[in-house]
Design a protein around this motif. Structure first.
Motif, PDB file in Angstrom:
ATOM      1  N   ALA A 173      16.720  55.814  76.372  1.00  0.00           N
ATOM      2  CA  ALA A 173      17.295  54.593  76.929  1.00  0.00           C
ATOM      3  C   ALA A 173      18.138  53.882  75.880  1.00  0.00           C
ATOM      4  O   ALA A 173      19.204  53.335  76.178  1.00  0.00           O
ATOM      5  CB  ALA A 173      16.175  53.676  77.430  1.00  0.00           C
ATOM      6  N   SER A 174      17.647  53.902  74.633  1.00  0.00           N
ATOM      7  CA  SER A 174      18.392  53.263  73.548  1.00  0.00           C
ATOM      8  C   SER A 174      19.737  53.939  73.334  1.00  0.00           C
ATOM      9  O   SER A 174      20.750  53.268  73.090  1.00  0.00           O
ATOM     10  CB  SER A 174      17.569  53.309  72.256  1.00  0.00           C
ATOM     11  OG  SER A 174      18.279  52.731  71.186  1.00  0.00           O
ATOM     12  N   ASP A 175      19.763  55.280  73.426  1.00  0.00           N
ATOM     13  CA  ASP A 175      21.036  55.989  73.305  1.00  0.00           C
ATOM     14  C   ASP A 175      22.029  55.489  74.349  1.00  0.00           C
ATOM     15  O   ASP A 175      23.208  55.261  74.060  1.00  0.00           O
ATOM     16  CB  ASP A 175      20.836  57.494  73.494  1.00  0.00           C
ATOM     17  CG  ASP A 175      20.128  58.156  72.331  1.00  0.00           C
ATOM     18  OD1 ASP A 175      20.113  57.575  71.236  1.00  0.00           O
ATOM     19  OD2 ASP A 175      19.579  59.256  72.540  1.00  0.00           O
ATOM     20  N   MET A 176      21.568  55.331  75.571  1.00  0.00           N
ATOM     21  CA  MET A 176      22.459  54.915  76.660  1.00  0.00           C
ATOM     22  C   MET A 176      22.961  53.487  76.450  1.00  0.00           C
ATOM     23  O   MET A 176      24.134  53.188  76.706  1.00  0.00           O
ATOM     24  CB  MET A 176      21.739  55.036  78.000  1.00  0.00           C
ATOM     25  CG  MET A 176      21.444  56.461  78.433  1.00  0.00           C
ATOM     26  SD  MET A 176      22.955  57.474  78.644  1.00  0.00           S
ATOM     27  CE  MET A 176      22.981  58.382  77.095  1.00  0.00           C
ATOM     28  N   GLU A 177      22.098  52.620  75.966  1.00  0.00           N
ATOM     29  CA  GLU A 177      22.539  51.241  75.699  1.00  0.00           C
ATOM     30  C   GLU A 177      23.561  51.220  74.576  1.00  0.00           C
ATOM     31  O   GLU A 177      24.537  50.457  74.614  1.00  0.00           O
ATOM     32  CB  GLU A 177      21.341  50.358  75.345  1.00  0.00           C
ATOM     33  CG  GLU A 177      20.304  50.186  76.450  1.00  0.00           C
ATOM     34  CD  GLU A 177      20.793  49.373  77.640  1.00  0.00           C
ATOM     35  OE1 GLU A 177      21.939  48.852  77.599  1.00  0.00           O
ATOM     36  OE2 GLU A 177      20.029  49.244  78.620  1.00  0.00           O
ATOM     37  N   ASN A 178      23.368  52.076  73.584  1.00  0.00           N
ATOM     38  CA  ASN A 178      24.328  52.147  72.486  1.00  0.00           C
ATOM     39  C   ASN A 178      25.687  52.665  72.953  1.00  0.00           C
ATOM     40  O   ASN A 178      26.739  52.172  72.534  1.00  0.00           O
ATOM     41  CB  ASN A 178      23.781  53.041  71.375  1.00  0.00           C
ATOM     42  CG  ASN A 178      22.696  52.373  70.563  1.00  0.00           C
ATOM     43  OD1 ASN A 178      22.608  51.153  70.502  1.00  0.00           O
ATOM     44  ND2 ASN A 178      21.840  53.179  69.947  1.00  0.00           N
ATOM     45  N   VAL A 179      25.672  53.691  73.797  1.00  0.00           N
ATOM     46  CA  VAL A 179      26.932  54.211  74.313  1.00  0.00           C
ATOM     47  C   VAL A 179      27.625  53.154  75.165  1.00  0.00           C
ATOM     48  O   VAL A 179      28.851  52.972  75.103  1.00  0.00           O
ATOM     49  CB  VAL A 179      26.702  55.503  75.122  1.00  0.00           C
ATOM     50  CG1 VAL A 179      28.020  56.007  75.698  1.00  0.00           C
ATOM     51  CG2 VAL A 179      26.074  56.580  74.251  1.00  0.00           C
ATOM     52  N   LEU A 180      26.847  52.433  75.971  1.00  0.00           N
ATOM     53  CA  LEU A 180      27.433  51.370  76.791  1.00  0.00           C
ATOM     54  C   LEU A 180      28.050  50.289  75.913  1.00  0.00           C
ATOM     55  O   LEU A 180      29.141  49.782  76.210  1.00  0.00           O
ATOM     56  CB  LEU A 180      26.364  50.771  77.704  1.00  0.00           C
ATOM     57  CG  LEU A 180      26.842  49.634  78.614  1.00  0.00           C
ATOM     58  CD1 LEU A 180      27.913  50.110  79.593  1.00  0.00           C
ATOM     59  CD2 LEU A 180      25.657  49.024  79.385  1.00  0.00           C
ATOM     60  N   ALA A 181      27.364  49.941  74.832  1.00  0.00           N
ATOM     61  CA  ALA A 181      27.930  48.957  73.903  1.00  0.00           C
ATOM     62  C   ALA A 181      29.259  49.434  73.350  1.00  0.00           C
ATOM     63  O   ALA A 181      30.207  48.658  73.183  1.00  0.00           O
ATOM     64  CB  ALA A 181      26.944  48.681  72.773  1.00  0.00           C
ATOM     65  N   GLY A 182      29.357  50.736  73.069  1.00  0.00           N
ATOM     66  CA  GLY A 182      30.630  51.288  72.615  1.00  0.00           C
ATOM     67  C   GLY A 182      31.704  51.196  73.671  1.00  0.00           C
ATOM     68  O   GLY A 182      32.882  51.007  73.354  1.00  0.00           O
ATOM     69  N   CYS A 183      31.306  51.306  74.944  1.00  0.00           N
ATOM     70  CA  CYS A 183      32.280  51.155  76.033  1.00  0.00           C
ATOM     71  C   CYS A 183      32.856  49.746  76.050  1.00  0.00           C
ATOM     72  O   CYS A 183      34.064  49.557  76.245  1.00  0.00           O
ATOM     73  CB  CYS A 183      31.618  51.465  77.376  1.00  0.00           C
ATOM     74  SG  CYS A 183      31.125  53.187  77.604  1.00  0.00           S
ATOM     75  N   TYR A 184      32.023  48.751  75.859  1.00  0.00           N
ATOM     76  CA  TYR A 184      32.505  47.368  75.825  1.00  0.00           C
ATOM     77  C   TYR A 184      33.290  47.070  74.544  1.00  0.00           C
ATOM     78  O   TYR A 184      34.175  46.215  74.538  1.00  0.00           O
ATOM     79  CB  TYR A 184      31.326  46.396  75.912  1.00  0.00           C
ATOM     80  CG  TYR A 184      30.791  46.157  77.303  1.00  0.00           C
ATOM     81  CD1 TYR A 184      31.464  45.314  78.193  1.00  0.00           C
ATOM     82  CD2 TYR A 184      29.610  46.745  77.730  1.00  0.00           C
ATOM     83  CE1 TYR A 184      30.970  45.071  79.469  1.00  0.00           C
ATOM     84  CE2 TYR A 184      29.103  46.515  79.001  1.00  0.00           C
ATOM     85  CZ  TYR A 184      29.785  45.677  79.861  1.00  0.00           C
ATOM     86  OH  TYR A 184      29.297  45.438  81.131  1.00  0.00           O
TER      87      TYR A 184
END
Length: 512
Positions: A45-56
């Motif tokens: 889940a942390s990986d996905m939140e990190n990737v999403l942060a990179g999207c923003y």
């Protein structure tokens, strides 16, 4: 304050961009791991939140969202002159003579596709994540956020270039995937609508009660607002859908409402407000999450001419309406800089002889440059835009009285007289177009408005704008600014030549 030369400024921008790619984003508390690639592990889940942060994070780490998206709308329109000492790129934007070889154009194209690529990786990988910490609800929200962001970047591309390649795969190392031909405008918009419909289905109206989250992340309101704008802007526009999606925003459970005081929107103390649907939340002094763009519009103490200088035509439009409130919120006239020194350059439109008693106007939408590290936010979507867009759609659908009611909500806030609901459809169209100009100046809407209404060529070629040189201490003969190249082919930009060199399947736009 230190005065930077233009070359020093370019180096500074590159430095900030490099810092921002590896630093934390104000959008999310998680550190955005923007170096993740298709070969990395995406398990938690942390990986996905990190990737999403990179999207923003693309909103911080690109020239496009830091400032050039405003130039590409307001500068190319009747709202502004290039400024910046007529630096070639921005002069070429202004006069519709941008060559395909222009590097700014390529940088903007690349930044938008970089944002899309990050979203593609997330959307490709999230389905396989089995970490129980990633709840079904949060998984769907992340899918909605990434789908919204991808659609938003594509909406920028299609308005700038027309049809573009549709990249949806995360395997960006395969030339067979990346060397795609251009899709048509209709195909790009179809993909945008598909992503936005996914966003609406998966996003919440809000993430709770904290506006520091709700106003800076994709929500159902942001997706509906973008759907309204997309259905208005596309060539095969559908005003019934525009009204439907505008109503979804207006009646949203997020309870959007106009601020009582227009000036509060831009004073730096009232961001994350009830009128805001989505904004870029910059943080003053944090060089990885602040705005350098404001310095390029409003900091004469640097000693060189700033960009996007408000035009005489725009100032006259405010004066014709007696619209002092919005004029003073959006434009400031200065005779001296923040250090009390006279403005140190000759402005060829306003003050060619550097008369110390003549004020020069600046884009004042954001007011606190803070030495290249401004904390002033940019609104990407706000309610006033949606109300006026609905008014436009109602008028086009034959409901001029309903359109007038919405326009008058906007006008009453700034103390202007109501317009009549009995205006002809053509007169109402002009009234709405002008109202949007006065309300949304320097928020990157004007060029889209002119194109959508089919009047960009007529407006630009009809402008009576002049430059002046200084002759014996007085302004010389006026030289009319040449907008003759603004034909319909030049409503969009050239496909960057560097991209065409790398991808032989890309054809060029007509006229370039």
């Amino acid at each position: 304050m230190k005065k930077y030369s233009f070359n020093q400024f370019i180096f500074l921008i590159l430095l900030i961009a490099a810092i921002s790619l590896g630093s934390c984003s104000k959008f999310l508390d998680d550190k955005p791991v923007t170096s993740l690639t298709t070969g990395n592990s995406y398990n938690t889940a942390s990986d996905m939140e990190n990737v999403l942060a990179g999207c923003y994070n693309i909103f911080y780490g690109s020239d496009y969202y830091q400032w050039e998206y405003v130039l590409l709308s307001d500068l190319r329109s009747d709202n502004a002159y290039p400024g910046g000492g007529n630096e070639e790129t921005f002069y070429d934007y202004d006069r519709f003579i941008l060559p395909p070889s222009n590097t700014h154009n390529y940088t903007n194209w690349s930044a938008l596709y970089r944002g899309i690529a990050r979203c593609n990786i997330l959307l490709d990988k999230i389905g396989a994540v089995s970490d129980p910490a990633l709840t079904d609800i949060r998984r769907q929200q992340i899918i909605g956020e990434a789908s919204f962001l991808r659609a938003y970047h594509y909406s920028q591309l299609v308005k700038l270039y027309g049809g573009v390649p549709i990249e949806l795969e995360s395997n960006t190392a395969d030339p067979g995937v990346t060397r795609k031909a251009r899709s048509t405008e209709a195909e790009v918009y179809a993909q945008i609508v598909k992503d936005l419909e996914t966003a609406v289905a998966n996003l919440p109206d809000s993430y709770g009660s904290d506006p520091k989250v709700n106003k800076v992340r994709a929500t159902k309101g942001a997706a509906n607002a973008t759907l309204a704008k997309v259905w208005a802007q596309r060539s095969d526009r559908d005003y019934s859908k525009v009204i439907t999606y505008c109503d979804a925003v207006i009646n949203s459970a997020a309870n959007y409402s106009l601020l009582a005081n227009y000036a509060d929107l831009f004073d730096g103390a009232h961001y994350l407000n009830s009128e805001s649907i989505l904004e870029i939340p910059f943080e003053e002094g944090n060089w990885s999450a602040s705005s350098w763009g404001v310095q390029l519009y409003l900091a004469p103490e640097d000693g060189w001419q700033k960009y996007c200088v408000p035009s005489k035509d725009l100032v006259a439009a405010y004066d014709a309406q007696g619209d002092e409130i919005r004029k003073n919120a959006n434009i400031i006239f200065m005779t001296e800089d923040a250090n009390g020194d006279p403005i140190s350059w000759a402005d060829e439109n306003w003050n060619p002889c550097q008369d110390p008693t003549v004020g020069i106007p600046f884009n004042y939408k954001q007011k606190h440059p803070a030495g290249w590290a401004s904390g002033d936010d940019y609104y990407l979507l706000r309610l006033a835009d949606i109300l006026l867009l609905k008014a436009e759609a109602q008028n086009e659908s034959g409901n001029t009285s309903g359109a007038a009611e919405l326009v008058n909500q906007i006008r009453s806030r700034v103390g202007l007289d109501a317009i009549s609901g009995s205006l002809s459809k053509a007169d109402m169209k002009n009234a709405i177009l002008n109202e949007r100009r006065l309300e949304l100046a320097f928020e990157a809407h004007r060029w889209d408005d002119l194109v959508r209404n089919g009047v960009a060529t007529g407006v630009m070629q009809g402008l009576q704008e002049y430059t002046y040189s200084c002759v014996d201490g007085a302004p010389g003969d006026p030289v009319k600014m040449d907008y003759s190249k603004c034909d319909q082919n030049h409503w969009i930009l050239p496909i960057p030549q560097l991209e065409r060199d790398a991808n032989p399947n890309l054809d060029q736009n007509p006229g370039y």
